[in-house]
Write a protein that holds these residues in place. Structure first.
Motif, short mmCIF file in Angstrom:
data_model
loop_
_atom_site.label_atom_id
_atom_site.label_comp_id
_atom_site.label_asym_id
_atom_site.label_seq_id
_atom_site.Cartn_x
_atom_site.Cartn_y
_atom_site.Cartn_z
N HIS A 1 0.83 -1.21 0.00
CA HIS A 1 0.00 0.00 0.00
C HIS A 1 0.86 1.25 0.00
O HIS A 1 0.57 2.22 -0.70
N TYR A 2 1.91 1.17 0.77
CA TYR A 2 2.83 2.31 0.88
C TYR A 2 3.45 2.60 -0.48
O TYR A 2 3.51 3.74 -0.94
N ILE A 3 3.88 1.49 -1.14
CA ILE A 3 4.50 1.66 -2.46
C ILE A 3 3.46 2.18 -3.46
O ILE A 3 3.74 3.05 -4.29
N LEU A 4 2.23 1.68 -3.34
CA LEU A 4 1.16 2.13 -4.25
C LEU A 4 0.99 3.65 -4.15
O LEU A 4 0.90 4.35 -5.17
N HIS A 5 0.97 4.16 -2.92
CA HIS A 5 0.81 5.61 -2.76
C HIS A 5 2.01 6.37 -3.29
O HIS A 5 1.87 7.43 -3.89
N ASN A 6 3.20 5.77 -3.07
CA ASN A 6 4.40 6.38 -3.65
C ASN A 6 4.29 6.44 -5.17
O ASN A 6 4.65 7.44 -5.80
N TYR A 7 3.79 5.33 -5.71
CA TYR A 7 3.63 5.27 -7.16
C TYR A 7 2.65 6.36 -7.64
O TYR A 7 2.92 7.09 -8.60
N LEU A 8 1.54 6.48 -6.92
CA LEU A 8 0.55 7.49 -7.31
C LEU A 8 1.11 8.90 -7.14
O LEU A 8 0.73 9.82 -7.86
N ASN A 9 2.02 9.05 -6.18
CA ASN A 9 2.64 10.36 -5.97
C ASN A 9 3.84 10.58 -6.87
O ASN A 9 4.46 11.64 -6.83
N GLY A 10 4.17 9.51 -7.64
CA GLY A 10 5.28 9.65 -8.58
C GLY A 10 6.64 9.52 -7.94
O GLY A 10 7.64 9.99 -8.50
N THR A 11 6.71 8.86 -6.77
CA THR A 11 8.02 8.74 -6.11
C THR A 11 8.50 7.27 -6.03
O THR A 11 9.55 7.01 -5.45
N ALA A 12 7.73 6.35 -6.58
CA ALA A 12 8.15 4.95 -6.51
C ALA A 12 9.17 4.66 -7.61
O ALA A 12 9.12 5.25 -8.69
N THR A 13 10.11 3.74 -7.33
CA THR A 13 11.10 3.36 -8.34
C THR A 13 10.50 2.33 -9.28
O THR A 13 9.48 1.70 -8.97
N GLN A 14 11.14 2.19 -10.43
CA GLN A 14 10.69 1.18 -11.41
C GLN A 14 10.65 -0.21 -10.78
O GLN A 14 9.73 -0.98 -11.01
N GLU A 15 11.67 -0.48 -9.97
CA GLU A 15 11.79 -1.80 -9.33
C GLU A 15 10.60 -2.05 -8.43
O GLU A 15 9.99 -3.12 -8.46
N GLU A 16 10.24 -1.04 -7.66
CA GLU A 16 9.11 -1.18 -6.73
C GLU A 16 7.81 -1.39 -7.50
O GLU A 16 6.98 -2.21 -7.11
N ILE A 17 7.68 -0.64 -8.60
CA ILE A 17 6.47 -0.80 -9.40
C ILE A 17 6.38 -2.21 -9.97
O ILE A 17 5.32 -2.85 -9.97
N ALA A 18 7.53 -2.71 -10.42
CA ALA A 18 7.58 -4.07 -10.97
C ALA A 18 7.17 -5.08 -9.90
O ALA A 18 6.39 -6.01 -10.17
N GLN A 19 7.68 -4.88 -8.69
CA GLN A 19 7.31 -5.77 -7.58
C GLN A 19 5.81 -5.72 -7.32
O GLN A 19 5.17 -6.74 -7.07
N LEU A 20 5.28 -4.47 -7.40
CA LEU A 20 3.86 -4.26 -7.13
C LEU A 20 3.00 -4.99 -8.17
O LEU A 20 1.97 -5.59 -7.85
#
Lengths: 309, 169
Positions: free
Chosen positions: A9-28
């Motif tokens: 969830h934390y990574i999802l919000h980071n992703y929505l805020n544009g602060t997640a890394t590609q790696e994290e998005i891939a994991q998600l």
């Protein structure tokens, strides 16, 4: 590497805020639930609102603003300035009038008694002028005199009489000043008077008088009187030229005098009253062996030598 | 006060409109889905701004406008369904997609569109401000006058209900 739901969830919000890394998005995306979230989020990005007509709306706003009754801001400044201006004019006018010299003058055959602001008494003889500044009087007892005046000065700081010829300063006394044309006569009746004339300072004690004529100084004794005779409506002379006497006569009576030049040098000692022209002329003419005529209508007096007595 | 630094100056007012007018309109549109209503509210907000120009410093104009429209919107009753248009394409979309894929994608978008329209006003506004306007949670919290945590919650709930409505892929 497995991640907990919280972490995802934390990574999802980071992703929505544009602060997640590609790696994290891939994991998600490995989690089908989160993969669909990302797909929804990505797809939504493609949407847009209908077009907004920026210009038309602004025109509408401008139009409405013009129609609106204008909210007039109550600007007090102009009013305040107007009032202030009026006050300024009044104050300036008052100060100006206040700073003006007070002038007291007498015309021919007129005498005036008055008090200065400090209570000093002034008797102004005919055809004379006194000027002084009323508002500065307390600090600066100075006045200008053209003509003849008798002063009874109350005690205080220096009292100065400015004349064209010289300045008379006293502290508190009684004295008479005659300042006309090139003549300056100062008679001290009480106290001590100092006369500044050119660069010299002359002290004049009680009972003394001083004459300055055409730039030369004559000190002489004065007949012992308590005040000048003109105060009592009488002009006294001692060995004065006929011109001097007639000048005084012309100041005390509204007349013109015709007299032969060769008579003008005659000397006169005596006095004349200010209330009877006929008597005055008699008093002047008789001792000098002169006669006179008065033409009533034109106030013309002619003096000539008596042919025979 | 220096007239050049207040909104009472028409040039400054113009600049403020250029800077925020469109964003505010979209903001309201996300909320109500009604173009005309959004336009009216934008007009009202800017008229109010002009009337209060002496009291609102330039740097406060933005939050003033959002607060005004937010409050005005709470007073409005009628809500229409938000209709979004499919304007932008994924930049990473490759050409030569099979017709099958394109059709599927079109259907997906239609479904998504409907699902967004069915979101609650609060969730939809936060979600679209983030997705379409690209605003960070912090900015959304600011214009909606709520906490960042609340924005997070609205975003999560929005995604959850959207996914539920359109189903798994």
């Amino acid at each position: 590497m497995k991640r907990t739901i919280m972490e995802k969830h934390y990574i999802l919000h980071n992703y929505l805020n544009g602060t997640a890394t590609q790696e994290e998005i891939a994991q998600l995306k490995a989690d089908p639930e989160y993969a669909s979230y990302i797909k929804i989020a990505e797809a939504t990005k493609c949407f847009d609102t209908p077009d907004f007509d920026e210009k038309a709306t602004f025109n509408a706003i401008s139009e409405k603003l013009e129609q609106q009754p204008k909210v007039k801001k109550l600007n007090l400044w102009p009013t305040v300035l107007k009032i202030a201006a009026v006050f300024a004019v009044i104050v300036a006018g008052y100060l100006y009038v206040d700073s003006l010299e007070t002038t007291i003058s007498t015309s021919v055959a007129e005498k005036q008694n008055f008090n200065l602001p400090d209570g000093s008494e002034v008797a102004l003889n005919a055809n004379s002028t006194i000027e002084y500044q009323k508002n500065k009087w307390d600090n600066n007892r100075t006045l200008e005199l053209d003509g003849e005046a008798y002063f009874k000065v109350t005690k205080g700081n220096t009292f100065t009489v400015q004349t064209k010829i010289g300045a008379i300063t006293v502290l508190g006394t009684q004295f008479n000043v005659f300042a006309r044309d090139n003549k300056l006569n100062v008679n001290c009746y009480e106290g001590l008077v100092s006369v500044a004339f050119n660069d010299t300072l002359i002290k004049l004690p009680t009972g003394k008088s001083l004459q300055i004529k055409n730039g030369t100084l004559v000190t002489e004794h004065q007949s012992v009187t308590e005040k000048p005779s003109w105060i009592d409506n009488e002009s006294s002379f001692e060995n004065a030229s006929l011109t001097t006497v007639l000048d005084e006569l012309k100041r005390q009576y509204p007349i013109t005098v015709q007299v032969d030049d060769n008579l003008k040098t005659k000397r006169f000692s005596g006095s004349f009253a200010h209330n009877n022209l006929d008597l005055a002329l008699q008093l002047i003419c008789a001792p000098l062996n002169l006669t006179y005529t008065i033409e009533e209508e034109e106030d013309q007096v002619t003096i000539y030598a008596a042919k025979n007595k | 006060m220096d007239k050049n630094t207040t909104i009472c100056n028409e040039i400054i007012f113009n600049k403020v409109y250029k800077a925020h007018g469109k964003a505010i309109w979209r903001f309201i549109y996300f909320k109500c889905g009604n173009e005309a209503q959004a336009e009216d509210l934008v007009q009202d907000a800017f008229i109010k701004l002009w009337q209060n120009c002496a009291k609102v410093p330039v740097e406060k104009a933005k939050s003033f406008l959002y607060t005004i429209t937010n409050n005005a919107f709470l007073n409005e009753v009628a809500h229409k369904k938000v209709v979004l248009k499919h304007a932008k394409y994924h930049p990473d979309k490759v050409e030569n997609q099979s017709p099958q894929f394109l059709l599927e994608e079109k259907q997906y978008h239609q479904k998504l569109q409907g699902a967004i329209a069915n979101l609650t006003e609060a969730q939809r506004t936060a979600f679209l401000l983030n997705r379409i306007e690209g605003k960070k949670y912090r900015e959304i919290a600011e214009v909606l006058d709520i906490s960042v945590k609340a924005v997070e919650k609205r975003m999560s709930l929005a995604l959850k209900s959207l996914r539920e409505e359109i189903g798994e892929l």
